[in-house]
Design an enzyme around this catalytic site. Sequence first.
Site, PDB file in Angstrom:
ATOM      1  N   LYS A 131      -1.090  -1.134  -4.493  1.00 31.10           N
ATOM      2  CA  LYS A 131      -2.259  -0.309  -4.133  1.00 31.10           C
ATOM      3  C   LYS A 131      -1.743   1.089  -3.857  1.00 31.10           C
ATOM      4  CE  LYS A 131      -4.770   0.040   0.298  1.00 31.10           C
ATOM      5  NZ  LYS A 131      -5.587  -0.722   1.267  1.00 31.10           N
TER       6      LYS A 131
ATOM      7  N   GLU B  19     -11.059   0.936  -3.742  1.00 30.16           N
ATOM      8  CA  GLU B  19     -11.412   0.668  -2.355  1.00 30.16           C
ATOM      9  C   GLU B  19     -12.007   1.907  -1.679  1.00 30.16           C
ATOM     10  OE1 GLU B  19      -8.078  -0.873  -0.189  1.00 30.16           O
ATOM     11  OE2 GLU B  19      -9.224  -1.115   1.649  1.00 30.16           O
TER      12      GLU B  19
ATOM     13  N   LYS C  99      -2.803   5.039  -2.580  1.00 34.82           N
ATOM     14  CA  LYS C  99      -3.803   5.875  -1.921  1.00 34.82           C
ATOM     15  C   LYS C  99      -4.147   7.026  -2.860  1.00 34.82           C
ATOM     16  CE  LYS C  99      -3.861   3.846   2.107  1.00 34.82           C
ATOM     17  NZ  LYS C  99      -5.088   3.325   2.704  1.00 34.82           N
TER      18      LYS C  99
ATOM     19  N   SER D  94       0.873  -1.163   0.000  1.00 37.87           N
ATOM     20  CA  SER D  94       0.000   0.000   0.000  1.00 37.87           C
ATOM     21  C   SER D  94       0.914   1.218   0.000  1.00 37.87           C
ATOM     22  CB  SER D  94      -0.863  -0.045   1.265  1.00 37.87           C
ATOM     23  OG  SER D  94      -1.588   1.149   1.386  1.00 37.87           O
TER      24      SER D  94
ATOM     25  N   LYS E  99     -10.435  -6.868   7.725  1.00 35.19           N
ATOM     26  CA  LYS E  99      -9.367  -6.666   8.703  1.00 35.19           C
ATOM     27  C   LYS E  99      -9.931  -7.210  10.008  1.00 35.19           C
ATOM     28  CE  LYS E  99      -7.707  -2.330   6.652  1.00 35.19           C
ATOM     29  NZ  LYS E  99      -7.861  -0.862   6.689  1.00 35.19           N
TER      30      LYS E  99
ATOM     31  N   GLY F 158      -4.490  -4.245   6.059  1.00 33.17           N
ATOM     32  CA  GLY F 158      -3.492  -4.045   7.106  1.00 33.17           C
ATOM     33  C   GLY F 158      -3.698  -2.697   7.758  1.00 33.17           C
TER      34      GLY F 158
ATOM     35  N   ASP G  49      -7.041   3.169  -3.335  1.00 40.33           N
ATOM     36  CA  ASP G  49      -7.783   3.242  -2.075  1.00 40.33           C
ATOM     37  C   ASP G  49      -8.021   4.706  -1.728  1.00 40.33           C
ATOM     38  OD1 ASP G  49      -8.839   3.033   0.452  1.00 40.33           O
ATOM     39  OD2 ASP G  49      -7.072   2.122   1.382  1.00 40.33           O
TER      40      ASP G  49
ATOM     41  N   ASP H 123     -14.120  -1.324   2.813  1.00 40.00           N
ATOM     42  CA  ASP H 123     -13.236  -1.533   3.972  1.00 40.00           C
ATOM     43  C   ASP H 123     -13.920  -0.913   5.190  1.00 40.00           C
ATOM     44  OD1 ASP H 123     -11.234  -1.368   5.906  1.00 40.00           O
ATOM     45  OD2 ASP H 123      -9.832  -0.223   4.701  1.00 40.00           O
TER      46      ASP H 123
HETATM   47  O1  NPG Z   1       0.281  -2.436   5.043  1.00 42.82           O
HETATM   48  O2  NPG Z   1      -0.450  -2.374   7.077  1.00 42.82           O
HETATM   49  C1  NPG Z   1      -0.376  -1.920   5.940  1.00 42.82           C
HETATM   50  C2  NPG Z   1      -1.103  -0.636   5.637  1.00 42.82           C
HETATM   51  C3  NPG Z   1      -2.155  -0.823   4.621  1.00 42.82           C
HETATM   52  O3  NPG Z   1      -2.960   1.144   3.572  1.00 42.82           O
HETATM   53  C4  NPG Z   1      -3.026   0.406   4.507  1.00 42.82           C
HETATM   54  N1  NPG Z   1      -3.841   0.626   5.507  1.00 42.82           N
HETATM   55  O4  NPG Z   1      -6.811   2.374   4.845  1.00 42.82           O
HETATM   56  O5  NPG Z   1      -6.293   0.323   4.705  1.00 42.82           O
HETATM   57  C5  NPG Z   1      -6.019   1.462   5.024  1.00 42.82           C
HETATM   58  C6  NPG Z   1      -4.656   1.787   5.581  1.00 42.82           C
HETATM   59  C7  NPG Z   1      -4.629   2.229   7.006  1.00 42.82           C
HETATM   60  C8  NPG Z   1      -3.451   2.214   7.695  1.00 42.82           C
HETATM   61  C9  NPG Z   1      -5.751   2.639   7.655  1.00 42.82           C
HETATM   62  C10 NPG Z   1      -3.390   2.609   9.007  1.00 42.82           C
HETATM   63  C11 NPG Z   1      -5.671   3.035   8.985  1.00 42.82           C
HETATM   64  C12 NPG Z   1      -4.507   3.019   9.640  1.00 42.82           C
END
Ligand code: NPG
Length: 369
Positions: free
Chosen positions: A161, A213, A163, A135, A262, A290, A188, A238
């Site tokens: 992925k 996403e 953002k 990500s 998650k 994650g 995302d 999500d």
């Molecule tokens: O690889 O752990 C990872 C991060 C993946 O982008 C990621 N997480 O929106 O899914 C999400 C985002 C996130 C991270 C959301 C931290 C909230 C806190």
Amino acid sequence: MKIDAVELRVLKMRLLKPFRTSFGVQQDRYPLLVRLEIDGRSQWGECVAGEGPWYSYETVETAWQILKGYLLPAVIGRDLVNAEALETLFAPVRGHHMAKAAIEMAFTAALAEHARKPLAKFLGGVRDRVETGVSIGIQSTVDELLDNIGASLAQGYRRIKVKIEPGWDVMALGAIREQYPEITLMADANAAYGLDDADHLAQLDRFGLLMLEQPLAAGDLVDHAALQRQMRTPICLDESIESARDARQALELGACQVINIKPGRVGGFAESRRIHDIAANAGVPVWCGGMLETGIGRACNVALATLPNFRLPGDISASDRYWAEDIIEPPFTLQRGGTVSVPTRWGLGVRVKVDLVERLTVRREMISA
Ligand code: NPG
């Protein structure tokens, strides 16, 4: 089995690189860890709540308070035959799935250890490796974004992925597709758009994304269904899916074609399993997201992602993507084909580096009956 006491801790851990989403920039992570004392043994778990109420209303601070004030008093000293018994005792507390999940997942790992099974097998997993992607946060420039993607591909990650947010979407994705026409790519939005943006978002269809996403706000299931009717790109939810009921309603409405599970967001493994099954019955694939977890939360995600309907790569990258030193041993590393190996030891399957945890701890408290 009986939980005799629970230690709560907050650690302070520096991310190797700042992580920027549509919520803002994050440089330090403050993981909330739980250590269950069961039959004289320690069982670690992690709460995925964030530092502020952006991704969810839950935060490290609220999770601590709900655990200490309500959830732990309800379960400490009680005989619990399975995770469902724990869920029943938690049920009077509305919401706060992240706080609940920390205990549910640690307790489930303890049950797995007691049954002399690796967590993945205990949950019904069918794989010894799980596919993973990365990500990539919002970058300052398109060149930085492309460099970042190039580096991740070179490391062996197979699904990218990125953002997005208003002002960092069509142009950024267009630049990626120009340089990398073939990669498996998804975006995302972390709820950064509204249904008024439907025409704008429909432009993303031309990039052949694996999925888009969470484009709209968490509560907007009906609007997601309307958006999905206007876009070819599959929508993945999500933030919107906090329970099996949410999943069922989202699928009935046609609000998504993919679900990101998650376990920390939905209250733990048992609820994750229900969502997994609802999606499987509807022919809808799921994948494991994650939350910038330490190796403890990562081990939980890896185990869950071995269930059969986890058919798409997860955000379960290797430990060294986020941490100079993970708090578990061995750390998760990237293997051939962009995969992570599933631990084979009983229970959680990784060893917690207690000395390191001690050094990183900024707050702790023991809760007993
Ligand atoms: O690889 O752990 C990872 C991060 C993946 O982008 C990621 N997480 O929106 O899914 C999400 C985002 C996130 C991270 C959301 C931290 C909230 C806190």
